[in-house]
Design a protein around this motif. Structure first.
Motif, PDB file in Angstrom:
ATOM      1  N   HIS A  75       0.837  -1.201   0.000  1.00 48.01           N
ATOM      2  CA  HIS A  75       0.000   0.000   0.000  1.00 48.01           C
ATOM      3  C   HIS A  75       0.877   1.258   0.000  1.00 48.01           C
ATOM      4  O   HIS A  75       0.596   2.220  -0.715  1.00 48.01           O
ATOM      5  CB  HIS A  75      -0.926   0.012   1.216  1.00 48.01           C
ATOM      6  N   TYR A  76       1.940   1.243   0.793  1.00 45.73           N
ATOM      7  CA  TYR A  76       2.793   2.422   0.910  1.00 45.73           C
ATOM      8  C   TYR A  76       3.756   2.592  -0.264  1.00 45.73           C
ATOM      9  O   TYR A  76       4.371   3.644  -0.400  1.00 45.73           O
ATOM     10  CB  TYR A  76       3.557   2.392   2.230  1.00 45.73           C
TER      11      TYR A  76
ATOM     12  N   GLU B 189      -1.550   4.933  -5.204  1.00 46.64           N
ATOM     13  CA  GLU B 189      -2.893   4.690  -4.663  1.00 46.64           C
ATOM     14  C   GLU B 189      -3.944   4.399  -5.725  1.00 46.64           C
ATOM     15  O   GLU B 189      -4.906   3.673  -5.479  1.00 46.64           O
ATOM     16  CB  GLU B 189      -3.323   5.893  -3.823  1.00 46.64           C
TER      17      GLU B 189
ATOM     18  N   TRP C 183      -7.465   2.226   4.954  1.00 50.85           N
ATOM     19  CA  TRP C 183      -7.007   2.906   3.740  1.00 50.85           C
ATOM     20  C   TRP C 183      -8.154   2.943   2.726  1.00 50.85           C
ATOM     21  O   TRP C 183      -8.138   2.243   1.720  1.00 50.85           O
ATOM     22  CB  TRP C 183      -5.788   2.187   3.165  1.00 50.85           C
TER      23      TRP C 183
ATOM     24  N   ASN D  12      -9.035   4.942   0.382  1.00 51.33           N
ATOM     25  CA  ASN D  12      -8.768   5.374  -0.992  1.00 51.33           C
ATOM     26  C   ASN D  12      -7.984   4.349  -1.801  1.00 51.33           C
ATOM     27  O   ASN D  12      -7.855   4.489  -3.016  1.00 51.33           O
ATOM     28  CB  ASN D  12      -8.029   6.711  -0.995  1.00 51.33           C
ATOM     29  N   ARG D  13      -7.471   3.326  -1.139  1.00 54.02           N
ATOM     30  CA  ARG D  13      -6.721   2.276  -1.834  1.00 54.02           C
ATOM     31  C   ARG D  13      -7.685   1.409  -2.623  1.00 54.02           C
ATOM     32  O   ARG D  13      -8.771   1.098  -2.164  1.00 54.02           O
ATOM     33  CB  ARG D  13      -5.955   1.423  -0.818  1.00 54.02           C
TER      34      ARG D  13
END
Length: 118
Positions: free
Chosen positions: A37-38, A42, A91, A93-94
């Protein structure tokens, strides 16, 4: 195997994912998903692939691979779905996609010798 894709609310099911994780829902796969994810933009989806196996005990004589109840009762599937929901909340928006792969245990037995020889 029978596959079912469950996209998060922000994901288009037709988008290709460049990253996929074999996802049990345990700490190790959740940490891998968080790291991805990071490091993945996104707007790009990340597939979370969860494989569940059903055997004669769990299907109670029903050999229909599309009988999702036998696969949904798998502890790994349940843990993975709980972790998936939590990650959507953490998260939002992921673009996560939960890919549920159902494999009849007879397929495992059919290829067991080949798998063990790898």
């Amino acid at each position: 195997p029978h596959t079912n894709i469950v996209p998060s609310p922000t994901t288009d099911i037709n988008e290709d994912a460049a990253v996929a994780i074999l996802f049990s829902g345990g700490v190790d796969s959740v940490v891998l998903a968080a790291l991805c994810h990071y490091h993945v933009p996104e707007e790009q989806p990340i597939d979370l692939i969860n494989v569940a196996f059903a055997n004669a005990k769990s299907t109670k004589g029903n050999t229909n691979i599309h009988n999702d109840a036998a696969f949904e009762s798998s502890p790994d599937r349940q843990a993975a779905l709980l972790s998936y929901e939590e990650m959507i909340n953490l998260w939002p928006n992921r673009k996560w996609r939960f890919v549920a792969v159902n494999v009849d245990y007879s397929e495992v037995l059919k290829y067991e010798e080949t798998i063990c020889a790898l």
